[in-house]
Design a protein around this motif. Structure first.
Motif, short mmCIF file in Angstrom:
data_model
loop_
_atom_site.label_atom_id
_atom_site.label_comp_id
_atom_site.label_asym_id
_atom_site.label_seq_id
_atom_site.Cartn_x
_atom_site.Cartn_y
_atom_site.Cartn_z
N THR A 280 -1.88 60.39 78.67
CA THR A 280 -0.89 61.69 78.22
C THR A 280 -1.87 63.36 78.53
OG1 THR A 280 1.31 60.86 77.42
CG2 THR A 280 1.15 63.32 77.50
N ALA A 283 -2.68 67.39 82.19
CA ALA A 283 -3.39 67.70 82.98
C ALA A 283 -2.34 66.66 83.38
CB ALA A 283 -4.12 66.88 83.81
N GLY A 284 -0.86 66.11 83.16
CA GLY A 284 0.07 65.60 82.87
C GLY A 284 0.10 64.33 82.72
N SER A 319 1.98 64.93 87.59
CA SER A 319 1.59 66.31 87.08
C SER A 319 1.83 67.49 88.00
CB SER A 319 0.07 65.86 87.23
OG SER A 319 -0.77 67.27 87.81
N SER A 320 1.71 68.11 87.59
CA SER A 320 1.93 70.05 88.26
C SER A 320 1.04 70.68 89.12
CB SER A 320 2.59 70.70 87.01
OG SER A 320 1.17 71.57 86.41
#
Length: 486
Positions: A280, A283-284, A319-320
């Motif tokens: 974690t 970045a995601g 992750s976005s």
């Protein structure tokens, strides 16, 4: 598994016991054991009282006080708290061996102020740890051993940089058997497991990263290890650790010992497997059902093969930073194996022992060493297998790459790429390209590649690729690019 290393290091200090036959437990014997143990420490630590030995009935009690590691620290800037010592008990057996046992706990912390006036802190806690084994003076080590610990945590903090990790529990066992070739070498087999692993790393210049795993399993095998000679070498180096410059005799003895311990093993294998690991970060979240790697080193000293493998199953990334249209391109499983064969460690070792350790390394020594390690300066990378899959593709890659250690750009490659259900992959990419036009280039490239492909009996598309050092490229026997002109 750092707990394993800490415990093993402490038990290594038992490596100077004499044969246990007819041993009388008394203070003189305790003092002799203490003095022998001190040979495994720097001279400063030996004087600090890190190790104390007392007679305790029919056995010796060996006390390790970790607070003594900071004996030279300034009390005005260093504070040590908690329980800092633990005991190991050594009982002589009738067969000349020693029974080793320990069952203790630790909960210590050290706070300090560094030279730049920045505050730091270190802490180590083990709710319980127990170990046992049988020590054999013939190999200066434990023939067999087991270790078990619960609720282990270690953390450090300095200048706003923090690292911490913990385990719910940890177990490890090892066994040494005499090698078939004799010469005092032994074969090692070790296995360990942990549960509830957690690690957190933070730095002012980097967002925090957290790593978790439900469990970690470790397996280790090493054959023909010169264990007794390794310990002899270590002891000799520690005896001379305060010398600014080796005498000619000491220098000669160091080289002699280094020659005796080479090669360090005839083969080495390590496997590590993680269940439900997650990473974690800002970045995601990256997760997998399983993740593992393996190392393998074998072959004769003049033709060593180093192999590495990694595998991961049910990989996912939340992750976005990854556009939705690209998520289908991310692999859901990976299985890769690489190897570097034909490394001549015998010639490399012969070159190394010619060094004068009291003088700067000669210019160009590194390059010369690489020429020895890789005969004629040629490096080969074998790729026995790489399989990468997602919901829309399934590729297998194998081959061989050859190059040079002198940095020359020329290289050659022989590779085979196999694609299962290639039409399905192209169709999926075309669908994704409707929302992301950039992917149309990818689908178009695959369609072109399909034109060069052959079809295997199992329906997979095949590309046999050959790249020559002259720059030529051949795919399935068809020249795509001719060799460069001189």
């Amino acid at each position: 598994m750092r707990f394993k290393l800490i415990t093993a290091t402490c038990l290594l200090a038992l490596g100077l016991f004499t044969t246990a036959d007819a041993v009388e437990i008394n203070q003189d014997g305790a003092n002799a054991v203490r003095d022998n143990l001190a040979k495994l420490l720097s001279k400063e630590l030996a004087k600090s009282g890190l190790v104390t030995v007392n007679p305790a009935g029919t056995r010796y009690e060996i006390i390790y006080d970790l607070a003594k590691l900071f004996a030279r620290a300034d009390p005005a800037t260093t504070a040590i708290n908690g329980s800092t010592s633990f005991s190991t008990f050594a009982t002589p057996l009738e067969n000349g061996l020693w029974d080793i046992k320990g069952d203790d706990s630790l909960d210590m912390s050290v706070r300090f102020i560094g030279p730049d006036r920045k505050q730091g802190e270190f802490s180590l806690s083990l709710e319980s740890f127990a170990y046992g084994g049988v020590f054999d003076p013939a190999i200066n080590f434990l023939r067999s051993s087991t270790y078990a610990a619960k609720k282990i945590s270690l953390s450090s903090k300095f200048a706003a940089k923090e690292t911490s990790f913990s385990f719910a529990d940890a177990n490890y066992s090892s066994n040494f058997a005499d090698s078939a070739g004799g010469n005092g070498r032994v074969d090692l087999v070790g296995n360990g497991s942990t549960s509830g692993f957690f690690e957190r790393i933070s730095d002012p210049g980097m967002p925090p990263v957290e790593i978790r795993a439900d469990s970690i399993d470790v397996g280790l095998k090493a054959n023909a290890v010169p264990l007794a000679k390794l310990i002899d070498t270590y002891v000799f180096v520690m005896e001379h650790d305060d010398e600014e410059e080796y005498s000619r005799e000491t220098h000669h003895r160091v080289k002699e010992l280094l020659t005796q311990i080479m090669p360090l093993f005839s083969s080495f294998n390590e496997t590590v497997g993680l269940d439900n690991p997650t990473v974690t970060s800002q970045a995601g979240l990256v997760r997998a059902k399983t993740f593992g790697y393996d190392l393998a080193v074998d072959g004769s000293a003049d033709a060593v093969r180093f192999g590495f493998g990694v595998n991961a199953q049910e990989i996912s990334l939340d992750s976005s930073l990854v556009p939705a249209s690209y998520s289908a391109l991310l692999p859901t499983s990976l299985n890769a194996k690489l190897a570097v064969p034909n490394m001549n460690f015998a010639a490399f070792g012969d070159l190394y022992v010619t060094l004068d350790f009291d003088k700067p390394t000669p210019e160009g020594f590194g390059e010369k060493g690489m020429q020895k390690l890789f005969p004629d300066g040629e490096v080969t990378i074998d790729v026995p297998k790489v399989n990468v899959r997602s919901d829309i593709y399934d590729f297998d890659i194998s081959g061989e790459i050859k190059g040079r250690v002198d940095g020359a750009e020329q290289y050659s490659m022989e590779a085979t790429i196999l694609a299962r259900d290639l039409d399905k992959t192209i169709t999926a990419l075309q669908g994704l390209a409707k929302t992301d036009p950039d992917l149309s280039q990818v689908s178009f490239g695959l369609m072109m590649a399909k034109g060069f492909a052959k079809t295997d009996p199992d329906g997979r598309s095949r590309w046999d690729i050959s790249i020559g050092r002259g720059g030529s490229v051949v795919v399935n026997g068809q020249v795509i690019k001719a060799a460069d002109q001189p």
